[in-house]
Design a protein around this motif. Structure first.
Motif, mmCIF file in Angstrom:
data_model
loop_
_atom_site.group_PDB
_atom_site.id
_atom_site.type_symbol
_atom_site.label_atom_id
_atom_site.label_comp_id
_atom_site.label_asym_id
_atom_site.label_seq_id
_atom_site.Cartn_x
_atom_site.Cartn_y
_atom_site.Cartn_z
ATOM 1 N N ASP A 66 0.923 -1.117 0.037
ATOM 2 C CA ASP A 66 0.057 -0.072 0.087
ATOM 3 C C ASP A 66 0.754 1.263 -0.095
ATOM 4 O O ASP A 66 0.710 2.402 -0.812
ATOM 5 C CB ASP A 66 -0.905 0.053 0.992
ATOM 6 C CG ASP A 66 -2.262 -1.069 1.000
ATOM 7 O OD1 ASP A 66 -2.248 -1.556 -0.154
ATOM 8 O OD2 ASP A 66 -2.946 -1.308 1.873
ATOM 9 N N VAL A 93 2.559 1.665 -3.454
ATOM 10 C CA VAL A 93 1.386 1.965 -4.429
ATOM 11 C C VAL A 93 1.079 3.448 -4.316
ATOM 12 O O VAL A 93 1.095 4.462 -5.389
ATOM 13 C CB VAL A 93 0.135 1.321 -4.216
ATOM 14 C CG1 VAL A 93 -1.177 1.909 -5.011
ATOM 15 C CG2 VAL A 93 0.388 -0.414 -4.718
ATOM 16 N N ALA A 122 2.236 6.439 -7.105
ATOM 17 C CA ALA A 122 1.107 7.546 -7.533
ATOM 18 C C ALA A 122 1.437 9.002 -7.410
ATOM 19 O O ALA A 122 1.454 9.775 -8.479
ATOM 20 C CB ALA A 122 -0.336 7.158 -7.077
ATOM 21 N N SER A 123 1.711 9.269 -6.161
ATOM 22 C CA SER A 123 2.259 10.517 -5.863
ATOM 23 C C SER A 123 3.497 11.207 -6.350
ATOM 24 O O SER A 123 3.431 12.303 -6.869
ATOM 25 C CB SER A 123 2.097 10.929 -4.299
ATOM 26 O OG SER A 123 3.187 10.048 -3.521
ATOM 27 N N LEU A 170 2.360 6.721 -11.326
ATOM 28 C CA LEU A 170 2.530 5.291 -11.884
ATOM 29 C C LEU A 170 1.434 4.731 -10.788
ATOM 30 O O LEU A 170 1.092 5.006 -9.929
ATOM 31 C CB LEU A 170 3.617 4.837 -11.893
ATOM 32 C CG LEU A 170 4.881 5.340 -12.829
ATOM 33 C CD1 LEU A 170 6.207 4.804 -12.176
ATOM 34 C CD2 LEU A 170 4.634 5.557 -14.113
ATOM 35 N N THR A 171 0.752 3.565 -11.561
ATOM 36 C CA THR A 171 0.164 2.601 -10.824
ATOM 37 C C THR A 171 0.791 1.214 -10.952
ATOM 38 O O THR A 171 1.445 0.928 -11.636
ATOM 39 C CB THR A 171 -1.291 2.500 -11.409
ATOM 40 O OG1 THR A 171 -1.241 2.195 -12.858
ATOM 41 C CG2 THR A 171 -1.944 3.879 -11.496
ATOM 42 N N ARG A 203 -0.704 -2.633 -10.536
ATOM 43 C CA ARG A 203 -1.830 -3.577 -10.217
ATOM 44 C C ARG A 203 -1.377 -5.091 -9.846
ATOM 45 O O ARG A 203 -0.498 -5.355 -10.611
ATOM 46 C CB ARG A 203 -2.838 -3.369 -11.444
ATOM 47 C CG ARG A 203 -3.723 -2.350 -11.520
ATOM 48 C CD ARG A 203 -4.692 -2.360 -12.739
ATOM 49 N NE ARG A 203 -4.401 -1.210 -13.365
ATOM 50 C CZ ARG A 203 -3.655 -1.094 -14.659
ATOM 51 N NH1 ARG A 203 -3.114 -1.975 -15.159
ATOM 52 N NH2 ARG A 203 -3.685 0.125 -15.135
ATOM 53 N N ILE A 255 3.920 -2.379 -13.074
ATOM 54 C CA ILE A 255 3.498 -1.047 -12.898
ATOM 55 C C ILE A 255 3.246 -0.246 -14.230
ATOM 56 O O ILE A 255 3.898 -0.816 -15.238
ATOM 57 C CB ILE A 255 4.955 -0.518 -12.440
ATOM 58 C CG1 ILE A 255 5.399 -0.924 -10.969
ATOM 59 C CG2 ILE A 255 5.018 1.277 -12.319
ATOM 60 C CD1 ILE A 255 6.760 -0.573 -10.157
ATOM 61 N N HIS A 256 2.704 0.636 -14.281
ATOM 62 C CA HIS A 256 2.034 1.008 -15.423
ATOM 63 C C HIS A 256 2.117 2.810 -15.681
ATOM 64 O O HIS A 256 1.792 3.346 -14.424
ATOM 65 C CB HIS A 256 0.526 0.684 -16.042
ATOM 66 C CG HIS A 256 0.353 -0.728 -16.242
ATOM 67 N ND1 HIS A 256 0.440 -1.649 -15.181
ATOM 68 C CD2 HIS A 256 0.474 -1.427 -17.372
ATOM 69 C CE1 HIS A 256 0.231 -2.922 -15.526
ATOM 70 N NE2 HIS A 256 0.228 -2.657 -16.910
ATOM 71 N N ASP A 257 2.303 3.182 -16.587
ATOM 72 C CA ASP A 257 2.114 5.083 -16.535
ATOM 73 C C ASP A 257 0.785 5.438 -16.701
ATOM 74 O O ASP A 257 -0.421 4.450 -16.835
ATOM 75 C CB ASP A 257 3.137 5.458 -17.499
ATOM 76 C CG ASP A 257 2.672 4.996 -18.838
ATOM 77 O OD1 ASP A 257 1.321 4.709 -19.331
ATOM 78 O OD2 ASP A 257 3.635 5.087 -19.813
ATOM 79 N N ALA A 258 0.436 6.637 -16.839
ATOM 80 C CA ALA A 258 -0.866 7.384 -16.689
ATOM 81 C C ALA A 258 -1.615 6.911 -18.137
ATOM 82 O O ALA A 258 -2.844 6.802 -18.194
ATOM 83 C CB ALA A 258 -0.652 8.840 -16.798
#
Ligand SMILES: [Mg+2]
Length: 203
Positions: free
Chosen positions: A19, A22, A26-27, A31-32, A34, A44-47
């Motif tokens: 958590d 993650v 993001a901050s 990136l995210t 899942r 990990i993925h970009d916007a």
């Protein structure tokens, strides 16, 4: 007679990692992550939804530990269980984290109520586990980790150590299969505490 020795991992066993990591991705990087499989770097993925090159992962992880380690919170029950066990056992935290982060981790764990010796390791943990057993000569040794390969490595190099597979973080529980080389799989500290107490009583 020497005391029992507990060798515990940190991320995913004593402190929440997923958590806070993650939130950091993001901050700080937009990136995210899942968790659709247990492979942090591939998830990990970009916007735009594009996967981030796995080569960036070490830098992202290092950035997290450099600036966001204080956002990591204790796993439920870990502080109380270790505090109780510390009355009768030696406790060492064996964590795969670069040397330069080990001092911060020591301070963070102490601040959160876990004032134990921290060893920063890289790679398989069987070697350092065997080294600790050699130096402490404990009456019983228990190794706790969430990653199956570390249990295989410990089994190979320190076979007498009781290997407890704990996946304390909810998002990972379904994704990490039982470790074939562990002696037990227990995902929460209340149950693990009772399990370790039973091992100590049986010495
Ligand atoms: Mg871990």
């Amino acid at each position: 007679m020497s005391r029992p020795l507990i060798i515990s991992d940190c991320d995913g066993v004593l402190l929440n990692f997923i958590d806070p990591f993650v939130a950091y991705l993001a901050s700080e990087h937009g990136l995210t992550l899942r968790m659709t499989s247990f492979a942090l770097s591939g998830n990990i993925h970009d916007a735009a939804g594009e996967p981030v090159d796995a080569a960036r992962f070490p830098m992202l992880l290092d950035g997290f530990f450099t600036t966001h380690m204080p956002t990591q919170t204790p796993i439920d029950g870990a502080v109380a269980a270790l505090a109780d066990l510390a009355a009768d056992c030696d406790i060492v935290i064996l964590t795969n984290i670069g040397d330069r982060h080990a001092a911060t981790r020591t301070e963070e764990l102490a601040r959160l109520g876990m004032p134990y010796r921290v060893i920063g390791n890289l790679g398989p943990k069987g070697g350092p586990v065997a080294g600790l057993v050699e130096s402490f000569q404990p009456s019983l040794a228990v190794f706790i980790d969430d990653l199956p390969p570390h249990h295989s490595s410990a089994k190979k190099l320190a076979p007498a150590v009781h290997r407890l597979h704990m996946v304390a973080e909810e998002p990972l529980r379904e994704l990490i299969p039982p470790a074939p080389d562990a002696d037990a799989r227990i995902d929460d500290w209340a149950e693990a505490h009772a399990h370790i107490r039973r091992l100590i009583e049986a010495i």
